[in-house]
Design a protein around this motif. Structure first.
Motif, PDB file in Angstrom:
ATOM      1  N   ALA B  43     -34.594 -43.707  32.113  1.00 24.24           N
ATOM      2  CA  ALA B  43     -35.440 -43.098  33.136  1.00 24.24           C
ATOM      3  C   ALA B  43     -35.978 -41.741  32.696  1.00 24.24           C
ATOM      4  O   ALA B  43     -36.871 -41.197  33.318  1.00 24.24           O
ATOM      5  N   THR B  44     -35.435 -41.216  31.598  1.00 23.92           N
ATOM      6  CA  THR B  44     -35.788 -39.859  31.186  1.00 23.92           C
ATOM      7  C   THR B  44     -37.222 -39.782  30.662  1.00 23.92           C
ATOM      8  O   THR B  44     -37.699 -40.702  29.997  1.00 23.92           O
ATOM      9  N   ILE B  45     -37.904 -38.680  30.984  1.00 21.12           N
ATOM     10  CA  ILE B  45     -39.198 -38.374  30.363  1.00 21.12           C
ATOM     11  C   ILE B  45     -38.993 -37.086  29.579  1.00 21.12           C
ATOM     12  O   ILE B  45     -38.563 -36.073  30.143  1.00 21.12           O
ATOM     13  N   SER B  46     -39.269 -37.106  28.270  1.00 26.51           N
ATOM     14  CA  SER B  46     -39.064 -35.903  27.446  1.00 26.51           C
ATOM     15  C   SER B  46     -40.136 -34.906  27.801  1.00 26.51           C
ATOM     16  O   SER B  46     -41.257 -35.011  27.315  1.00 26.51           O
ATOM     17  N   TYR B  47     -39.799 -33.916  28.640  1.00 28.20           N
ATOM     18  CA  TYR B  47     -40.819 -33.215  29.401  1.00 28.20           C
ATOM     19  C   TYR B  47     -41.956 -32.565  28.607  1.00 28.20           C
ATOM     20  O   TYR B  47     -43.083 -33.007  28.774  1.00 28.20           O
ATOM     21  N   PRO B  48     -41.702 -31.613  27.742  1.00 26.94           N
ATOM     22  CA  PRO B  48     -42.915 -30.950  27.238  1.00 26.94           C
ATOM     23  C   PRO B  48     -43.834 -31.899  26.480  1.00 26.94           C
ATOM     24  O   PRO B  48     -45.044 -31.755  26.533  1.00 26.94           O
ATOM     25  N   GLU B  49     -43.250 -32.875  25.804  1.00 29.67           N
ATOM     26  CA  GLU B  49     -44.088 -33.809  25.041  1.00 29.67           C
ATOM     27  C   GLU B  49     -44.745 -34.835  25.961  1.00 29.67           C
ATOM     28  O   GLU B  49     -45.920 -35.147  25.834  1.00 29.67           O
TER      29      GLU B  49
ATOM     30  N   LYS C  38     -23.707 -38.470  24.429  1.00 28.31           N
ATOM     31  CA  LYS C  38     -24.699 -39.507  24.180  1.00 28.31           C
ATOM     32  C   LYS C  38     -24.319 -40.797  24.916  1.00 28.31           C
ATOM     33  O   LYS C  38     -25.158 -41.426  25.554  1.00 28.31           O
ATOM     34  N   VAL C  39     -23.037 -41.169  24.819  1.00 33.38           N
ATOM     35  CA  VAL C  39     -22.591 -42.404  25.473  1.00 33.38           C
ATOM     36  C   VAL C  39     -22.736 -42.264  26.977  1.00 33.38           C
ATOM     37  O   VAL C  39     -23.215 -43.183  27.658  1.00 33.38           O
ATOM     38  N   ALA C  40     -22.350 -41.101  27.507  1.00 33.00           N
ATOM     39  CA  ALA C  40     -22.487 -40.871  28.938  1.00 33.00           C
ATOM     40  C   ALA C  40     -23.939 -41.064  29.348  1.00 33.00           C
ATOM     41  O   ALA C  40     -24.239 -41.737  30.339  1.00 33.00           O
ATOM     42  N   ALA C  41     -24.836 -40.494  28.544  1.00 30.12           N
ATOM     43  CA  ALA C  41     -26.251 -40.592  28.864  1.00 30.12           C
ATOM     44  C   ALA C  41     -26.716 -42.038  28.830  1.00 30.12           C
ATOM     45  O   ALA C  41     -27.388 -42.509  29.742  1.00 30.12           O
ATOM     46  N   VAL C  42     -26.315 -42.746  27.784  1.00 34.98           N
ATOM     47  CA  VAL C  42     -26.798 -44.108  27.607  1.00 34.98           C
ATOM     48  C   VAL C  42     -26.282 -45.000  28.733  1.00 34.98           C
ATOM     49  O   VAL C  42     -26.996 -45.854  29.245  1.00 34.98           O
ATOM     50  N   LEU C  43     -25.034 -44.768  29.139  1.00 36.94           N
ATOM     51  CA  LEU C  43     -24.478 -45.587  30.210  1.00 36.94           C
ATOM     52  C   LEU C  43     -25.121 -45.256  31.551  1.00 36.94           C
ATOM     53  O   LEU C  43     -25.027 -46.027  32.495  1.00 36.94           O
ATOM     54  N   GLN C  44     -25.765 -44.108  31.648  1.00 35.96           N
ATOM     55  CA  GLN C  44     -26.380 -43.717  32.911  1.00 35.96           C
ATOM     56  C   GLN C  44     -27.899 -43.747  32.827  1.00 35.96           C
ATOM     57  O   GLN C  44     -28.571 -43.026  33.569  1.00 35.96           O
ATOM     58  N   ASP C  45     -28.437 -44.505  31.895  1.00 39.29           N
ATOM     59  CA  ASP C  45     -29.885 -44.645  31.731  1.00 39.29           C
ATOM     60  C   ASP C  45     -30.570 -43.322  31.416  1.00 39.29           C
ATOM     61  O   ASP C  45     -31.680 -43.067  31.852  1.00 39.29           O
ATOM     62  N   ARG C  46     -29.891 -42.461  30.667  1.00 34.74           N
ATOM     63  CA  ARG C  46     -30.524 -41.220  30.247  1.00 34.74           C
ATOM     64  C   ARG C  46     -30.632 -41.218  28.731  1.00 34.74           C
ATOM     65  O   ARG C  46     -30.253 -42.174  28.068  1.00 34.74           O
TER      66      ARG C  46
END
Lengths: 172, 184, 357
Positions: B43-49, C38-46
């Motif tokens: 869901a992340t958008i890499s903001y400045p880019e 990184k794993v935390a992020a990946v598991l939470q769709d980040r």
């Protein structure tokens, strides 16, 4: 001097110094920590005697479990010199008398063993290894071993009884 | 107690059976769910880019508009200030001189035009009130500032760049307004 | 060449190995912090850290640098000496365990057979237990000397949790020890390697699934990892036992936790998953074609792969399962795991007796 001797004297000095510090520390927490260092140096002595099992069990049981409980109690009680009641003069005299007589007995008992001290540096004994120890415990000393386990059981039952909630107490 | 609406539900709590009390099956189920999220779209958008597009109804910072020849639209009629529920807009009117016809479209113009962005609630009523299409809310945020004074935007800050001299900046400030208008 | 009756080259070899293992565990711990995020992020769709260096790979360096340059704050009412000793103890006890783990079989270097294990003591597992039981002191001393109520409560929680779960851990391993008949980790690995299918059928996890499960749960508790991270329960204790710490002293505590994770993963893989055994490959026949050194290094890689899996598992569980309540934690430890471990022990003993008859 061989490396074993150096280690022996180092550990001995450490153990004695630690034991003295246990007595002389003002802060009870420091006392406990010095006691832990004493246990460590004694474990080192066990290793020098080729008794690794005893060394590590000494560490697990005494340094790892019992001293943690000591620390637990002392930390939660938050003892310091102001809040502790000062002991009376008579009590001090009685304490030093009884301590001194105990030391006298110990010195008298250990006086005759001076000739056997050299045996300490021998590493040949295998009784401390887990296999031999187990065999001895379960053949020659099986009765005392089992009796001591009954002792532990009774201690455990006592602890459970103390910790149990009283369902039909007067308050309820 | 009698129920008033008949909509209340009685919660039935049965004691957990052995499988549920083991907790392990539900733990494995949960772990399977988290594991499946590894492969889901991030869901992340890499903001400045990367920047998220603004919604067509987004109301950002105000812009004072110019016409195609670069003349200011505003006539300082004061309708926007009247319409403003937060009373964020103040202005002073002035009469156009002979030599200023290339600067202002009508005979009257705003000599001073200030919007207090701390008061503004970005409702867009000023834009609706304006008969001359002189003010609209753009697709930019009000940037942060160190002083309260800094949030009182002067006319120079609000004015859109001149389309003749600074064409690119004008297009940027203009944003997607025309596109959205057409889509309406 | 001998100094003080000690083979000098042996000494050097061990020193190098110790240095290698320590550096290695530090680097792994560093990158575990990165992997955790990184794993935390990946598991939470980040996405997770991706700014410092390619894929954010320099993030741990940046974090370490930041910790080094932070102001060192020692609370005025704390016990200064113990306050400094606390994190040092935590770090030392975390590191000590790596001494008995067999990282690989022997490598032939300059005509010497170098064992990739620092010390093959015949009481390896007990040594691990001894060191783990000392791990409490870092937490307790740090928590108490901070002179802060939250720290003290966290320290008490941590200590009682570790002591409680140590029991179940030991009991679950007794069943394993009855099968192997040895406490030396190297012997245990070699026994597993001699199983069928290139060692895979010898893995202890196939014979001791319940023991493995209990051991794994206890490892989670010993490492203070979620779901047992009560000493660090932020919403109850602000930050936990290291609340008053700052700068690298805090870093030591955090690092010690990750090193603990790494070492625990290594021990789980050694005890239950064949250690440096490569599954489905017969190492001795492979050694004839590739040479002993290559196979030994491959074995190290296999152990590392297992460790990495368990590290991932640690994180996976952390971001899946919520934290226990304290009474539930004690309930699980004393009333569930210990009886289960005892039952497991009994069953194993009966089966061994029955098979030997």
């Amino acid at each position: 001097m061989s490396i074993l001797e150096i280690l022996f004297w180092f550990l001995t000095a450490l153990a004695l110094f630690g034991a003295l510090m246990v007595v002389f520390s003002k802060n009870p927490v420091h006392s406990v920590l010095w006691l832990i260092s004493v246990f460590f140096s004694i474990s080192g002595h066990y290793i020098l005697l080729n008794a690794q099992f005893l060394a590590i069990v000494n560490m697990i049981v005494y340094a790892g479990a019992i001293m943690v409980l000591f620390l637990f109690v002392i930390m939660l009680m938050n003892m310091n010199t102001e809040s502790e009641p000062q002991k009376s003069k008579w009590l001090r005299i009685a304490a030093s008398l009884s301590g001194g007589s105990l030391m006298l007995v110990l010195v008298a008992a250990l006086k005759d063993t001076s000739g056997k001290v050299t045996g300490v540096f021998k590493v040949e004994g295998n009784i401390g290894l887990i296999k031999n120890l187990g065999q001895v415990l379960f053949t020659d000393y099986v009765l005392p071993f089992e009796i001591s386990s009954v002792l532990f059981l009774s201690a455990m039952v006592g602890a459970v009884l103390l910790g149990k909630k009283e369902t039909n107490s007067i308050i309820s | 107690m009698a129920s008033l609406t008949n909509r209340s539900k009685v919660l039935e709590q049965t004691p957990l059976n052995l499988m549920e009390r083991l907790y392990l099956p539900s733990i494995f189920k949960g772990m399977a769910i988290t594991f499946s999220h590894i492969f889901k779209k991030k869901a992340t958008i890499s903001y400045p880019e990367e920047q998220r597009p603004f919604s067509p109804v987004f109301r950002g910072l105000h812009v004072l508009n110019r016409d195609e020849e670069g003349r200011e639209n505003c006539t300082a009629c004061g309708l926007c200030a009247v319409a403003c529920p937060a009373e964020a807009i103040t202005m002073e009117a002035a009469e156009r001189q002979k030599s200023e016809e290339h600067l202002y479209r009508e005979e009257k113009y705003a000599a001073k035009y200030e919007i207090n962005m701390l008061r503004c609630i970005f409702c867009g009523l000023c834009e609706e009130a304006c008969p001359k299409d002189a003010i609209y809310l753009s697709e930019t945020f009000a940037p942060s500032n160190f002083t309260r004074q800094g949030f009182i935007y002067s006319k120079e800050q609000l004015l859109i760049p001149d389309p003749n001299t600074e064409k690119e900046k004008y297009q940027v400030a203009k944003g997607l307004r025309e596109v959205h208008k057409k889509n309406k | 060449m001998t100094i003080l009756q000690i083979d000098f080259f042996y000494f050097l070899e061990k020193l190098l190995l110790i240095g290698g293992v320590i550096t290695f565990s530090l680097v792994i711990a560093m990158y575990t912090t990165y992997a955790e995020r990184k794993v935390a992020a990946v598991l939470q769709d980040r996405l997770g850290p991706n700014r410092a260096g390619p894929f954010g790979l320099l993030q741990p360096l940046a974090d370490g640098l930041k910790l080094f340059f932070k102001e060192e704050i020692i609370p005025l009412t704390s016990n200064k000496l113990l306050f400094v000793i606390g994190p040092a103890l935590a770090m030392i006890t975390a590191m000590l365990t790596s001494a008995v783990i067999p990282w690989g079989s022997t490598v032939n270097m300059f005509g010497r057979n170098v064992s990739l294990q620092i010390a093959d003591v015949n009481i390896g597992i007990l040594y691990v237990f001894g060191v783990v039981s000392l791990g409490v002191y870092g937490i307790m001393i740090g928590g108490w000397s901070s002179n802060n109520k939250f720290s003290l409560i966290a320290a008490v929680r941590g200590a009682s949790q570790i002591i409680s779960y140590e029991l179940a851990m030991g009991l679950s391993l007794i069943a394993l020890l009855m099968m192997t008949g040895s406490l030396s980790l190297k012997t245990i690995v070699e026994q597993q390697m001699s199983g069928g299918w290139g060692g895979f059928l010898g893995w202890n996890v196939l014979y001791q699934p319940l023991g493995f499960l209990i051991f794994l749960i206890c490892v989670f508790a010993e490492c203070n990892r979620t779901p047992f991270d009560l000493p660090e329960a932020e919403n109850e204790l602000n930050f936990g036992y290291h609340q008053e710490y700052s700068s690298m002293k805090l870093g030591f505590y955090l690092f010690a936790e990750y090193i603990n994770m790494f070492i625990s993963s290594a021990i789980v893989s050694t005890l239950f998953f064949g250690g440096y055994d490569i599954p489905f490959v017969n190492e001795t026949t492979l050694a004839h074609t590739l040479g002993g050194n290559v196979v030994a290094l491959l074995g190290v890689a296999a152990l590392l792969a297992k460790i990495v899996f368990f590290l991932f598992f640690f994180m996976w569980v952390r971001w899946t399962i919520p934290r226990f309540r304290y009474d539930q934690l004690m309930d699980l430890g004393w009333k569930k795991l210990i009886p289960l471990a005892l039952a497991n022990m009994l069953i194993t003993a009966i089966v061994i007796l029955w098979l030997n008859k």
